[in-house]
Design a protein around this motif. Structure first.
Motif, short mmCIF file in Angstrom:
data_model
loop_
_atom_site.label_atom_id
_atom_site.label_comp_id
_atom_site.label_asym_id
_atom_site.label_seq_id
_atom_site.Cartn_x
_atom_site.Cartn_y
_atom_site.Cartn_z
N PHE A 263 0.86 -1.19 0.00
CA PHE A 263 0.00 0.00 0.00
C PHE A 263 0.89 1.23 0.00
O PHE A 263 2.09 1.17 0.30
N ARG A 264 0.29 2.37 -0.36
CA ARG A 264 0.95 3.66 -0.17
C ARG A 264 0.24 4.36 0.98
O ARG A 264 -1.01 4.37 1.02
N PRO A 265 0.97 4.93 1.94
CA PRO A 265 0.31 5.59 3.07
C PRO A 265 -0.75 6.59 2.61
O PRO A 265 -0.53 7.37 1.68
N GLY A 266 -1.90 6.52 3.25
CA GLY A 266 -3.01 7.39 2.92
C GLY A 266 -4.02 6.79 1.97
O GLY A 266 -5.13 7.32 1.81
N GLU A 267 -3.67 5.67 1.32
CA GLU A 267 -4.62 5.02 0.41
C GLU A 267 -5.75 4.35 1.18
O GLU A 267 -5.57 3.88 2.31
N ARG A 268 -6.92 4.30 0.51
CA ARG A 268 -8.02 3.47 0.99
C ARG A 268 -7.84 2.09 0.35
O ARG A 268 -7.96 1.95 -0.87
N VAL A 269 -7.54 1.11 1.18
CA VAL A 269 -7.24 -0.23 0.69
C VAL A 269 -8.43 -1.15 0.99
O VAL A 269 -8.86 -1.25 2.14
N ARG A 270 -8.95 -1.77 -0.05
CA ARG A 270 -10.06 -2.71 0.11
C ARG A 270 -9.50 -4.12 0.24
O ARG A 270 -8.76 -4.58 -0.63
N LEU A 289 -4.73 -0.98 13.29
CA LEU A 289 -5.43 -0.50 12.10
C LEU A 289 -6.91 -0.86 12.20
O LEU A 289 -7.27 -2.03 12.31
N ALA A 290 -7.76 0.17 12.20
CA ALA A 290 -9.20 -0.06 12.21
C ALA A 290 -9.67 -0.55 10.85
O ALA A 290 -9.06 -0.23 9.82
N MET A 291 -10.75 -1.31 10.85
CA MET A 291 -11.33 -1.83 9.61
C MET A 291 -12.78 -1.35 9.51
O MET A 291 -13.52 -1.40 10.50
N THR A 292 -13.18 -0.92 8.35
CA THR A 292 -14.57 -0.54 8.11
C THR A 292 -15.21 -1.60 7.23
O THR A 292 -14.84 -1.76 6.07
N VAL A 293 -16.17 -2.33 7.80
CA VAL A 293 -16.86 -3.38 7.06
C VAL A 293 -17.83 -2.74 6.08
O VAL A 293 -18.68 -1.93 6.47
N ILE A 320 -12.53 -1.86 4.44
CA ILE A 320 -11.64 -0.78 4.00
C ILE A 320 -10.71 -0.43 5.15
O ILE A 320 -11.16 -0.25 6.30
N VAL A 321 -9.42 -0.36 4.86
CA VAL A 321 -8.45 0.13 5.83
C VAL A 321 -7.71 1.30 5.21
O VAL A 321 -7.58 1.40 3.98
N ARG A 322 -7.26 2.21 6.06
CA ARG A 322 -6.55 3.38 5.56
C ARG A 322 -5.29 3.60 6.38
O ARG A 322 -5.26 4.42 7.30
#
Length: 601
Positions: A263-270, A289-293, A320-322
């Motif tokens: 990843f690149r820092p700041g990206e929204r990674v699915r 790292l928090a995760m958004t379901v 989604i993690v950021r």
């Protein structure tokens, strides 16, 4: 694992024949994909609409040992299939084995003749024959495919599916990774099943001990130990097959091999997370790292931020993690009995690692797991209820009762594991296949799942899931149906309503487009992920009008789960526990939807 007797030119020719290729990913076995090559998929990928798949044998190496696997196109996991909503796809599957095989497209809505269950929807694929699956893609999301023949699924015959939406994806992201969680043993699955039938606790190396009683590490009082002994039950019988034989994999990598996604820092990674294991339920977290379901079983849900979630066999979750820091993060998939874990890494650059947390303590089963969660324990002198495991969703009107494992137990439970025909429903066959009937099964959708009751961070519960769009069928159910999940744990016998599928049970019948409220009652002390082919059902979890759609639901021990089903897919469909060995031991039936008007010929 390797691809024997193939040179680069043969690989290129096969990849072109087998569908579109994303970059050169398809030239490399899954085990060699140690980092993401680009912003899309990081697994060998085939794209529609025409895809060729070949089922065969391959050696598979993990942890320095090599065993025998069933693979698709020589890969474990099988290639990622990337398709688009609205396509008509043609998947040609060639069997090079000396036995029959099949592919079931898990969670896909299709004509029942294309569902891929031998003896139910088609005859199977015989050795050295090709079967062509053809169907329209009616949905989008994260799904997977696997064999429904023998125990090939346990030996590597599974792979991921990603279907891109026809329109704008409501989930915004910059990069994605597909994570296929699985379990691997160098013991043949038939050997594992044979050992379980002879001794169901064969793989349980975490039982309570005298030393644990004396030093307090077992977290049980003497009276509790006596109670469990009188009932001839094991309070740590959490998973039938454990890390004693399983290595837990992420995209075919063992923990030491450390699959890594960039990843690149700041990206929204699915992260598209699929539990393709045979017998393992996982608790998934990324420390720090928090995760958004955002999706469950391929269906979009209203975003909910958590720190950990449980994924049962055959479920999928998209999160989604950021990550904003320039550092690595460990992705942990810990077996719910804490007997082992899968491990992967998210990192800005190849070669980076993060701290791997130790395994957590083994959980103990509770009164709720015995099917007593719906009883008034306070009135029985059992002390206050433990509400620490509440979820943070909309829980109004739900029974959230739970029982702390440390509560005193003055009652005589010595006969509680005996069958009591007077408590059995009229349609249950009470015989040797039923060793217990839950006294007071409770709705536990708002409770934290096994192994996560006491963690000090946010945990996803089923009550948190809320469909992103309104449910399409607003009709109230016209009838109710109750199905009991039954078993004899000492004999490793499993079934529905006390009957194994081999006993020529009657199919479960629905009228086409009938709306039915189905309640699953788990009379056992094991979790059962129940899967219905060809349909999605609405989980009744307190979000009327926005009930989440699921194709697989984990029914906690001693609990009940209710869903609303619109039987809109004519045909014959498999309905079973997705713990592979529970299914093979009898927890399987056929759902038949009639009449067949509208079914593809």
């Amino acid at each position: 694992m390797s691809i024997p007797n193939l040179d680069r030119r043969t690989l290129l020719r096969g990849a072109v024949a087998g569908g579109g290729l994303l970059g050169l990913q398809g030239l490399t076995p899954a085990w060699a994909q140690t980092v993401s090559p680009g912003l899309r998929s990081d697994l060998p990928t085939l794209t529609g609409p025409n895809i060729d798949l070949t089922v065969g044998h391959s050696p598979f190496t993990v942890g320095g040992r090599t065993g025998h696997a069933f693979t698709v196109n020589g890969l474990l996991p099988a290639p990622l299939l990337r398709m688009r909503e609205g396509q008509n796809v043609r998947l040609s599957v060639t069997n090079t084995l000396d036995e029959d095989t099949s592919i079931h497209w898990h969670g896909l809505l299709l004509p029942f003749q294309m569902d891929g269950v031998p003896g139910i929807s088609f005859p199977g694929i015989r050795p050295r024959e090709t079967f062509v699956y053809e169907f329209p893609i009616k949905q989008s999301g994260t799904y997977w495919y696997h064999s429904h023949s023998g125990m090939q699924e346990a030996m590597g015959h599974f792979g991921p599916i990603v279907i891109d939406p026809a329109g704008v994806d409501p989930v915004a992201y910059d990069r994605e990774h597909v994570l296929v969680l699985s379990d691997w043993s160098f013991l043949h699955p038939h050997q594992i099943l044979d050992k379980l039938k002879k001794s169901p606790g064969y793989f349980n190396r975490q039982r309570t001990t005298v030393a644990g009683l004396l030093d307090g590490s077992d977290r049980m009082s003497l009276s509790e130990r006596r109670m469990w002994g009188a009932m001839r039950m094991d309070p740590r019988d959490i998973l039938d097959v454990s890390g004693a034989t399983y290595t837990y994999l992420v995209n075919g990598h063992g923990p030491q091999e450390n699959w890594t996604g960039l990843f690149r820092p700041g990206e929204r990674v699915r992260l598209r997370i699929i539990n393709a294991s045979a017998m393992s339920i996982f608790n998934v977290r990324i420390p720090g790292l928090a995760m958004t379901v955002v999706q469950a079983d391929g269906e979009n849900v209203r975003p909910v931020e958590v720190d950990e979630f449980q994924i049962s066999v055959a479920e999928t979750y998209d999160v989604i993690v950021r990550p904003t820091e320039d550092r690595a993060y460990t992705i942990v998939s810990e077996a719910i009995d804490s007997s082992g874990m899968g491990r992967a890494t998210l990192a800005p650059r190849p070669g980076m690692t993060a701290e791997v947390p130790p395994l957590r303590r083994t959980p103990n089963l509770t009164m709720a797991d015995m099917g007593m969660g719906g009883m008034n324990h306070a009135a029985m002198g059992h002390g206050a209820m433990d509400h620490a495991s509440m979820g943070h969703g909309d829980m109004a009107g739900m029974d959230h009762s739970a029982h702390a494992a440390s509560d005193p137990m003055p009652m005589d439970h010595s006969g509680m594991n005996m069958r009591d025909p007077s408590k059995a429903p009229a349609n249950m066959a009470v015989g040797v296949g039923v060793d217990a009937i839950a006294m007071a099964p409770a709705n536990r959708l708002a409770e934290r799942p096994q192994g996560l009751q006491d963690v000090d961070h946010r945990v996803l519960v089923y009550a948190d899931l809320r469909a992103l769009t309104p449910n399409r069928d607003t009709r109230p159910p016209s009838r109710s149906l109750e199905i009991h999940l039954t078993g004899n744990m000492e004999r490793f016998m499993w079934g529905f309503d006390g009957r194994k599928f081999s006993e020529l049970v009657e199919p479960i019948r629905f009228e086409l487009n009938e709306r039915v409220r189905v309640t699953l009652v788990n009379d056992t002390m094991m979790a059962h992920p129940i899967h219905l082919h060809g349909h999605f059902f609405e989980l009744v979890n307190g979000h009327d009008g926005h009930q989440p759609l699921k194709h697989t639901v984990n029914v906690a021990p001693g609990s009940k789960v209710t869903f609303d089903l619109t039987a809109d897919a004519p045909g014959d469909w498999a309905f079973h526990c997705h713990l592979l060995m529970h299914m093979h031991a009898g927890m399987f039936n056929v759902v038949t939807v009639r009449p067949l008007e509208g079914a593809a010929s």
